[in-house]
Write a protein that holds these residues in place. Structure first.
Motif, PDB file in Angstrom:
ATOM      1  N   ALA A   1      70.186  39.431 106.012  1.00  0.00           N
ATOM      2  CA  ALA A   1      71.590  39.290 106.404  1.00  0.00           C
ATOM      3  C   ALA A   1      72.126  40.593 106.989  1.00  0.00           C
ATOM      4  N   ILE A   2      71.761  41.725 106.375  1.00  0.00           N
ATOM      5  CA  ILE A   2      72.195  43.032 106.886  1.00  0.00           C
ATOM      6  C   ILE A   2      71.648  43.252 108.292  1.00  0.00           C
ATOM      7  N   ASP A   3      70.354  42.937 108.485  1.00  0.00           N
ATOM      8  CA  ASP A   3      69.754  43.101 109.815  1.00  0.00           C
ATOM      9  C   ASP A   3      70.436  42.201 110.842  1.00  0.00           C
ATOM     10  N   THR A   4      70.738  40.979 110.437  1.00  0.00           N
ATOM     11  CA  THR A   4      71.396  40.044 111.348  1.00  0.00           C
ATOM     12  C   THR A   4      72.748  40.568 111.787  1.00  0.00           C
TER      13      THR A   4
ATOM     14  N   ALA B   1      73.888  43.647 111.558  1.00  0.00           N
ATOM     15  CA  ALA B   1      73.749  44.913 112.294  1.00  0.00           C
ATOM     16  C   ALA B   1      73.384  44.653 113.745  1.00  0.00           C
ATOM     17  N   ASP B   2      72.575  43.622 113.996  1.00  0.00           N
ATOM     18  CA  ASP B   2      72.210  43.277 115.369  1.00  0.00           C
ATOM     19  C   ASP B   2      73.414  42.817 116.179  1.00  0.00           C
ATOM     20  N   TRP B   3      74.453  42.365 115.504  1.00  0.00           N
ATOM     21  CA  TRP B   3      75.682  41.982 116.200  1.00  0.00           C
ATOM     22  C   TRP B   3      76.564  43.185 116.531  1.00  0.00           C
ATOM     23  N   GLY B   4      76.132  44.381 116.155  1.00  0.00           N
ATOM     24  CA  GLY B   4      76.904  45.580 116.462  1.00  0.00           C
ATOM     25  C   GLY B   4      77.730  46.110 115.316  1.00  0.00           C
ATOM     26  N   VAL B   5      77.587  45.503 114.132  1.00  0.00           N
ATOM     27  CA  VAL B   5      78.325  45.997 112.964  1.00  0.00           C
ATOM     28  C   VAL B   5      77.679  47.286 112.468  1.00  0.00           C
ATOM     29  N   GLU B   6      78.494  48.257 112.128  1.00  0.00           N
ATOM     30  CA  GLU B   6      78.017  49.542 111.616  1.00  0.00           C
ATOM     31  C   GLU B   6      77.935  49.476 110.087  1.00  0.00           C
ATOM     32  N   PHE B   7      76.758  49.730 109.532  1.00  0.00           N
ATOM     33  CA  PHE B   7      76.593  49.780 108.082  1.00  0.00           C
ATOM     34  C   PHE B   7      76.554  51.230 107.611  1.00  0.00           C
ATOM     35  N   VAL B   8      77.322  51.520 106.578  1.00  0.00           N
ATOM     36  CA  VAL B   8      77.292  52.848 105.947  1.00  0.00           C
ATOM     37  C   VAL B   8      76.365  52.726 104.747  1.00  0.00           C
ATOM     38  N   ASP B   9      75.185  53.306 104.865  1.00  0.00           N
ATOM     39  CA  ASP B   9      74.157  53.100 103.846  1.00  0.00           C
ATOM     40  C   ASP B   9      74.627  53.527 102.459  1.00  0.00           C
ATOM     41  N   PRO B  10      74.307  52.735 101.437  1.00  0.00           N
ATOM     42  CA  PRO B  10      74.686  53.111 100.063  1.00  0.00           C
ATOM     43  C   PRO B  10      73.797  54.237  99.540  1.00  0.00           C
ATOM     44  N   ARG B  11      74.230  54.821  98.443  1.00  0.00           N
ATOM     45  CA  ARG B  11      73.446  55.844  97.734  1.00  0.00           C
ATOM     46  C   ARG B  11      72.649  55.128  96.640  1.00  0.00           C
ATOM     47  N   ILE B  12      71.334  55.259  96.675  1.00  0.00           N
ATOM     48  CA  ILE B  12      70.484  54.604  95.672  1.00  0.00           C
ATOM     49  C   ILE B  12      70.354  55.542  94.477  1.00  0.00           C
ATOM     50  N   GLU B  13      71.035  55.200  93.381  1.00  0.00           N
ATOM     51  CA  GLU B  13      71.042  56.019  92.170  1.00  0.00           C
ATOM     52  C   GLU B  13      71.116  55.112  90.951  1.00  0.00           C
ATOM     53  N   GLU B  14      70.358  55.449  89.909  1.00  0.00           N
ATOM     54  CA  GLU B  14      70.459  54.790  88.605  1.00  0.00           C
ATOM     55  C   GLU B  14      70.288  53.276  88.704  1.00  0.00           C
ATOM     56  N   GLY B  15      69.405  52.819  89.606  1.00  0.00           N
ATOM     57  CA  GLY B  15      69.181  51.396  89.749  1.00  0.00           C
ATOM     58  C   GLY B  15      70.294  50.666  90.466  1.00  0.00           C
ATOM     59  N   LYS B  16      71.153  51.404  91.148  1.00  0.00           N
ATOM     60  CA  LYS B  16      72.286  50.796  91.843  1.00  0.00           C
ATOM     61  C   LYS B  16      72.321  51.287  93.283  1.00  0.00           C
ATOM     62  N   ALA B  17      72.752  50.407  94.174  1.00  0.00           N
ATOM     63  CA  ALA B  17      73.057  50.786  95.551  1.00  0.00           C
ATOM     64  C   ALA B  17      74.555  51.088  95.591  1.00  0.00           C
ATOM     65  N   LYS B  18      74.888  52.332  95.255  1.00  0.00           N
ATOM     66  CA  LYS B  18      76.288  52.716  95.098  1.00  0.00           C
ATOM     67  C   LYS B  18      76.957  52.890  96.456  1.00  0.00           C
ATOM     68  N   ILE B  19      78.248  52.611  96.502  1.00  0.00           N
ATOM     69  CA  ILE B  19      78.992  52.744  97.749  1.00  0.00           C
ATOM     70  C   ILE B  19      78.888  54.173  98.267  1.00  0.00           C
TER      71      ILE B  19
END
Length: 400
Positions: free
Chosen positions: A137-140, A142-160
């Motif tokens: 879904a993220i790839d889809t 993003a292909d439409w031109g949406v900018e994703f701000v990658d999360p911080r991977i910490e403590e088993g979480k993809a933190k904002i």
């Protein structure tokens, strides 16, 4: 950084929604006007009144006969950017499938159809972020031109992502991108020459000016490499210094000595369109001792001059636009201009930013833009000066 930009802020049901109030405040501190849009799940985590307080605007909690989604994100809508922060796995999946069952997803569908820029900052547990369907879904999207701000991977979480990262990407999406496609190399910070394993020769540079230029160039669409030296003697609390060397707006190459800075800059400039030499590079090095020098004795150090980075890079790249910096201590503006023009002529620089060394470590500065025939004066925050320098670079590369 976001002066005059209207940001519609979508909030979904991640626990990271507790950070929404501070994010809204930061967007406004950077000059944006903000209006909130919330899902029902988000309202169970943070009250709409809190978002109303943070944005100083009414919050959309349901789509009514006023067609709030169109007013905000449709053709000629209020928003310049639709930012979803935090975005849950559920919300990203719905956006990818054009499912409109919350105010946030309805605004997203409307924005995508109207070519309103969309920025998404995901936040979820790490296993959810690693789900094949979520990644698809993220790839889809993003292909439409949406900018994703990658999360911080910490403590088993993809933190904002950090507020700084989110603001930088909103600015990049909302701006004119006058430096898009350009590779900008910026040196900043101090250099440090080892006297022995404990002691060093260094200076008071904080690196704030170079980081401000890097952030401004990134916001204008450039790919930025920041060759970052050490941070000289400063108070314990230093705003903007990232101990881990990671910055959301630049690829960082940490260095220590003048020789390391020259080598790293040479490598970075192989594909560069512009070099900004903002670092306070030590003029002298010393043959250091392998053992700690004992105190209490008379000591003489033999200092050797270090190569001038801008001269070396000019020899390597005769046509590369280079922006120089010149710090002086005399307080004499005429003398400062004369010194800047000597450097300008010697290294064939695009222009020189001259200032008094007293601004090292400060958030504000006084500076002179010194060109061959004219001089412009600036006084104010270093962040805004960074924008002025980035605009001047855009004018140079645009004419090239």
């Amino acid at each position: 950084m976001l002066e005059g930009v209207n940001v519609a802020l979508g909030v979904t049901g991640s626990i990271a929604a507790v950070k929404t109030v501070e994010l809204a405040h930061e967007l406004r501190r950077q000059g944006a006007d903000v209006r909130g849009v919330m899902t029902g799940s988000a309202q169970g985590i943070v009250h709409p009144w809190a978002v109303e307080f943070a944005t100083d605007n009414d919050v959309v909690t349901e789509i009514t006969g006023r067609v709030e989604h169109v007013e905000l994100c449709g053709y000629d809508g209020w928003a310049d950017v639709f930012l979803i922060a935090p975005a849950t796995a559920n919300t990203v999946g719905k956006i990818a499938g054009a499912v409109d069952d919350t105010p946030v997803t309805t605004c997203a569908t409307t924005a995508l159809g109207a070519d309103t820029p969309v920025v998404i900052a995901p936040a979820m547990h790490e296993p959810m972020y690693d789900h094949p369907g979520v990644l698809e879904a993220i790839d889809t999207v993003a292909d439409w031109g949406v900018e994703f701000v990658d999360p911080r991977i910490e403590e088993g979480k993809a933190k904002i992502a950090s507020e700084e990262a989110i603001v930088c990407d909103v600015a990049r999406v909302a701006g004119e991108r006058s430096l898009a496609g350009n590779q900008i190399v910026i040196t900043t910070g101090a250099t440090s020459e080892a006297i022995d394993p404990v002691r060093v020769l260094t200076n008071r540079s904080s690196g704030k000016m170079g980081r401000a230029v890097a952030k401004a160039c990134y916001a204008r669409g450039a790919d930025v490499t920041l060759v970052h030296g050490v941070v000289g003697p400063q108070p314990v609390m230093r705003d903007g210094v990232h101990p881990n060397g990671e910055l959301p707006y630049a690829t960082v190459r940490p260095v220590e000595s003048a020789a390391e800075m020259l080598e790293a800059t040479r490598e970075a400039c192989e594909d560069a369109d512009t070099l900004v030499s903002a670092a306070a590079i030590g003029d002298y090095t010393v043959a250091g001792s392998d053992e700690k020098i004992r105190s209490g004795q008379d000591l003489t150090l033999d200092l050797e001059p270090t190569p001038k980075l801008i001269d070396e890079l000019r020899a390597d790249h005769p046509k590369l636009p280079i922006v120089g910096f010149k710090a002086e201590t005399s307080g004499d503006e005429a003398a400062m201009i004369e010194q800047a023009r000597q450097t300008l002529s010697r290294a064939e620089l695009a222009f020189v930013v001259a200032n008094d060394a007293s601004v090292m470590g400060a958030d504000a500065t006084k500076a002179l833009f010194v060109h061959e025939r004219d001089v412009a004066r600036y006084e104010g925050p270093k962040a805004e000066l960074g924008g002025e320098i980035a605009d001047s670079i855009a004018a140079i590369v645009g004419d090239a």
